[in-house]
Design an enzyme around this catalytic site. Structure first.
Site, short mmCIF file in Angstrom:
data_model
loop_
_atom_site.label_atom_id
_atom_site.label_comp_id
_atom_site.label_asym_id
_atom_site.label_seq_id
_atom_site.Cartn_x
_atom_site.Cartn_y
_atom_site.Cartn_z
CB VAL A 170 9.29 -4.15 -1.15
CG1 VAL A 170 10.81 -3.99 -1.23
CG2 VAL A 170 8.85 -5.42 -1.84
CB ALA A 195 8.24 1.15 2.03
CE LYS A 196 4.59 2.76 -5.07
NZ LYS A 196 4.71 4.23 -5.17
N GLY A 197 4.09 -1.15 -1.81
CA GLY A 197 3.32 -2.37 -1.62
C GLY A 197 2.25 -2.51 -2.67
#
Ligand code: NAD
Length: 445
Positions: A65, A110-112
């Protein structure tokens, strides 16, 4: 009835409550921008098959994201966890936007994550998952697009695999800055592994020097309790110990240990390495992970999981200051109670920003193909952490005693009488910066 039935622990709902409260302290924010800043810019959900070591095939789901890219490429960790949800990834991506904006680094948030249990996977299966996930994200990551980093259950090795996969798919250019948190031998930065724990220390030291707690203006002699003796918790413990603080209790997933005379972090680490937990350390009293939060101390450092301090236990906290090494360890209901009780809380986006700050240093070093020594990294980190504390503190003071102090009517209207706290003030600085930059760039088309 469990606390989860009383309080809403949904990560997106929590991030929106924090945002709404912080916006009370932002001078001017266009309505349309509020909606824009609350929502993620882009969500990628990928499904892919992996051949397991025994020849069977399993399907995995991964997320990435990007919440906001106004200041630069997305930046944020990749987490491997069986319980990870897209909601959690969205909330964590937002947190990264605010963290980067607050420490003034040119990244967005962001992150995942990949839904998987690393404890049940072999190294070669993890390598295949990482390579395939990287390939599935394809051109959605890149040194100037979105830059992953390690998070829970991913590490330097995972970052090396991501780099290698990306590099194979994009030959002929310097791809080192596509991920941070790499091994030192492969473009990683000295001091990155210790950065979050050291940052927690620098932020606390600077905050104490502001003399809000008259009897505790330095770290020396302060009593410290740490929930979560992992990477961040243990490094922070060592920094506090070196500077004369007394670590009276620490814990891990199996429980905690307490000793009023103080604990030596190096001895704790040696014991944990041998026994897998700090519990059972000689000459200590065992405490639970709930009890440890309620111990009498000067500084409480939650450094493990989210939502540990909530409406039910916030009344029982006896610390003078809470320093959030973990992401989101405190719920909005607890924030309000702690504020009313006069307990200061240094929020995650400030307290644990040391990690992303040194990730940024790694990215800068990679662009120039340089490697700074550890003293240079730490000196730059300390300077930046001090600057952030000064900025948040001065802004907070403005609202409490100074020129920005809102009228009582305004306070009641905007925040239900909730006093300005450091989370809301830090968040409001970050939100204002991102909003201003969005307008400065000019809204397209
Ligand atoms: P880690 O896995 O190294 O350590 C986590 C520790 O918490 C372990 O000792 C584990 O045993 C303990 N733990 C797990 N469940 C627990 C429970 N119920 N009660 C008490 N302890 C428990 O992880 P880390 O890298 O130290 O990260 C800790 C926190 O800091 C996480 O919230 C993470 O998101 C946050 N954080 C980490 C970094 C970083 O650079 N590592 C940066 C920013 C924020």
């Amino acid at each position: 009835m469990s606390i989860k039935e009383v309080e809403n622990f949904d990560p997106i709902a929590i991030s929106e409550q924090q945002f709404d409260h912080a916006v009370c302290y932002v001078k001017e924010l266009k309505t349309g921008l509020v909606e824009f800043l609350k929502k993620p810019k882009r969500i990628n959900i990928v499904n892919f098959p992996i051949e397991m070591d025994d020849g069977s095939v399993r399907s995995f789901q991964g997320y990435r994201v990007i919440h906001n890219r106004v200041f630069g490429p997305g930046k944020g960790g990749i987490r491997y966890h069986p319980d990870i949800t897209i909601e959690e990834v969205i909330a964590l991506a937002k947190l990264m936007t605010w963290k980067c904006a607050l420490v003034n680094i040119p990244f967005g948030g962001a992150k995942g994550g990949v839904v998987c249990n690393t404890k049940e996977l072999t190294e070669s299966e993890l390598r295949r998952i990482t390579r395939r996930f990287t390939a599935e994200l394809a051109d959605n990551i890149g040194p100037h697009i979105d830059i992953p980093a390690p998070d829970m259950y991913t590490n330097e090795q995972t970052m090396a695999w991501i780099f290698d996969t990306y590099d194979i798919l994009h030959p002929g250019k310097n791809n080192l800055p596509v991920v941070t948190g790499k091994p030192i031998e492969m473009g990683g930065s000295y001091g990155r592994h210790e950065a979050t724990g050291n940052g927690v220390y620098f932020v606390t030291e600077r905050f104490l020097s502001k003399a809000l707690i008259a009897e505790q203006q330095t770290v020396a002699g302060a009593t410290i309790v740490i929930q979560g003796f992992g990477n961040v918790g243990a490094i922070a413990a060592q920094a506090f110990f070196r500077n004369g603080a007394k670590i009276i209790a620490v814990s891990d997933s199996q429980g905690g240990v307490y000793r009023a005379e103080g604990l030596d972090p190096d001895e704790l680490l040696a014991f944990k390495n041998e026994h897998g937990t700090v519990v059972g350390m000689p000459n200590t009293m065992t405490v639970t992970n709930e009890e440890i939060l309620e111990l009498e101390c000067d500084i409480l450092i939650p450094a493990a999981l989210s939502h540990q301090i909530h409406a039910e236990n916030a009344y029982k906290i006896k610390a003078k200051v809470i320093v959030e090494a973990a992401n989101d360890p405190t719920t909005p209901a607890a924030d309000k109670i702690l504020g009313e009780r006069g307990i200061y809380l240094l929020p995650d986006i400030m307290a644990n920003a040391g990690g992303v700050t040194v990730s940024y240093f790694e990215w800068v070093q990679n662009q120039a193909n340089q490697q700074w020594d550890v003293d240079e990294v730490n000196a730059r980190l300390q300077k930046r952490m001090y600057m952030v504390v000064d900025e948040v503190f001065n802004h907070w003071q403005g609202f409490v005693v100074g020129e920005n102090k809102p009228t009582d009517d305004e306070v009641i209207k905007n925040s239900n009488g909730w006093k300005p706290d450091f989370r809301s003030i830090a968040l409001s600085i970050a939100i204002e910066r991102v909003a201003k930059a969005t307008l400065m760039r000019g809204i397209w088309p």
